[in-house]
Design a protein around this motif. Structure first.
Motif, PDB file in Angstrom:
ATOM      1  N   LEU A  12      23.609   1.649  62.328  1.00 18.46           N
ATOM      2  CA  LEU A  12      23.762   2.886  61.559  1.00 18.46           C
ATOM      3  C   LEU A  12      25.226   3.315  61.504  1.00 18.46           C
ATOM      4  CD1 LEU A  12      20.696   4.874  62.913  1.00 18.46           C
ATOM      5  CD2 LEU A  12      20.881   3.629  60.762  1.00 18.46           C
ATOM      6  N   ASP A  13      25.911   3.192  62.621  1.00 19.89           N
ATOM      7  CA  ASP A  13      27.332   3.532  62.656  1.00 19.89           C
ATOM      8  C   ASP A  13      28.134   2.580  61.775  1.00 19.89           C
ATOM      9  OD1 ASP A  13      29.452   5.167  63.592  1.00 19.89           O
ATOM     10  OD2 ASP A  13      30.017   3.596  65.021  1.00 19.89           O
ATOM     11  N   GLY A  50      34.753   4.269  44.948  1.00 18.11           N
ATOM     12  CA  GLY A  50      34.443   4.099  43.532  1.00 18.11           C
ATOM     13  C   GLY A  50      33.199   3.277  43.263  1.00 18.11           C
ATOM     14  N   GLY A  51      32.192   3.412  44.103  1.00 17.72           N
ATOM     15  CA  GLY A  51      30.944   2.697  43.868  1.00 17.72           C
ATOM     16  C   GLY A  51      31.016   1.220  44.195  1.00 17.72           C
ATOM     17  N   ALA A  52      31.966   0.828  45.008  1.00 22.48           N
ATOM     18  CA  ALA A  52      32.061  -0.577  45.409  1.00 22.48           C
ATOM     19  C   ALA A  52      30.778  -0.972  46.145  1.00 22.48           C
ATOM     20  CB  ALA A  52      33.269  -0.784  46.317  1.00 22.48           C
ATOM     21  N   MET A 106      30.257   2.777  54.357  1.00 21.38           N
ATOM     22  CA  MET A 106      30.106   3.703  53.229  1.00 21.38           C
ATOM     23  C   MET A 106      31.358   4.570  53.073  1.00 21.38           C
ATOM     24  SD  MET A 106      26.119   4.836  53.589  1.00 21.38           S
ATOM     25  CE  MET A 106      26.108   5.894  52.154  1.00 21.38           C
ATOM     26  N   GLN A 107      31.981   4.938  54.174  1.00 22.42           N
ATOM     27  CA  GLN A 107      33.197   5.738  54.106  1.00 22.42           C
ATOM     28  C   GLN A 107      34.350   4.938  53.514  1.00 22.42           C
ATOM     29  OE1 GLN A 107      33.532   6.916  58.206  1.00 22.42           O
ATOM     30  NE2 GLN A 107      32.332   8.788  57.908  1.00 22.42           N
TER      31      GLN A 107
END
Length: 135
Positions: free
Chosen positions: A50-51, A62-64, A57-58
């Motif tokens: 999860l980490d 730009g939606g990569a 995600m951080q």
């Protein structure tokens, strides 16, 4: 009331029995430490992906597309810090709790808080340097 708990811990530490950590048998203390290390490893193994996802995600901009592979990569290094830190937490917490609780067997929130704070402080001696190394 919690100040009284700290005073009792201080006096018991200085008058502890020579046979063990504040009167606790070495085998029992080792059991608490092993339990802490195993619990720390289990929590780390459960939460590590999860980490990793949160960090990815951080970083994604730009939606990569998000890389879902190798979610456990680097877990071993974290376990090297988490397991001894959790073992040390319980090595301090359990004896402190035993000596801070009232002799009549009743529960005391202050005793648990003081024991947990002591354990947390001790485990920080391992956790903080390992977090610094990770960054």
């Amino acid at each position: 009331r919690s100040v009284g708990c700290i005073d009792r811990l201080h006096s018991k530490v200085h008058s502890s029995t020579p046979g063990g950590s504040m009167g606790m048998e070495p085998r029992e203390l080792a059991g608490h430490m092993a339990s802490g290390a195993i619990a720390g490893a289990a929590v780390e193994a459960a939460l590590y992906p999860l980490d990793t996802i949160k960090t990815r995600m951080q970083v994604a901009q730009g939606g990569a597309p998000l890389n879902w592979r190798h979610l456990y990569k680097g877990l071993g290094g974290n376990l090297l810090g988490v397991m001894p830190a959790c073992a040390l937490f319980f090595a301090v917490y359990e004896p402190a709790k035993r000596h801070l609780l009232p002799a009549d067997g009743s529960s005391s929130v202050g005793a648990h808080l003081a024991a947990a704070a002591s354990g947390g402080l001790a485990s920080s001696l391992i956790r903080i340097p390992t977090e610094v190394i990770k960054t």
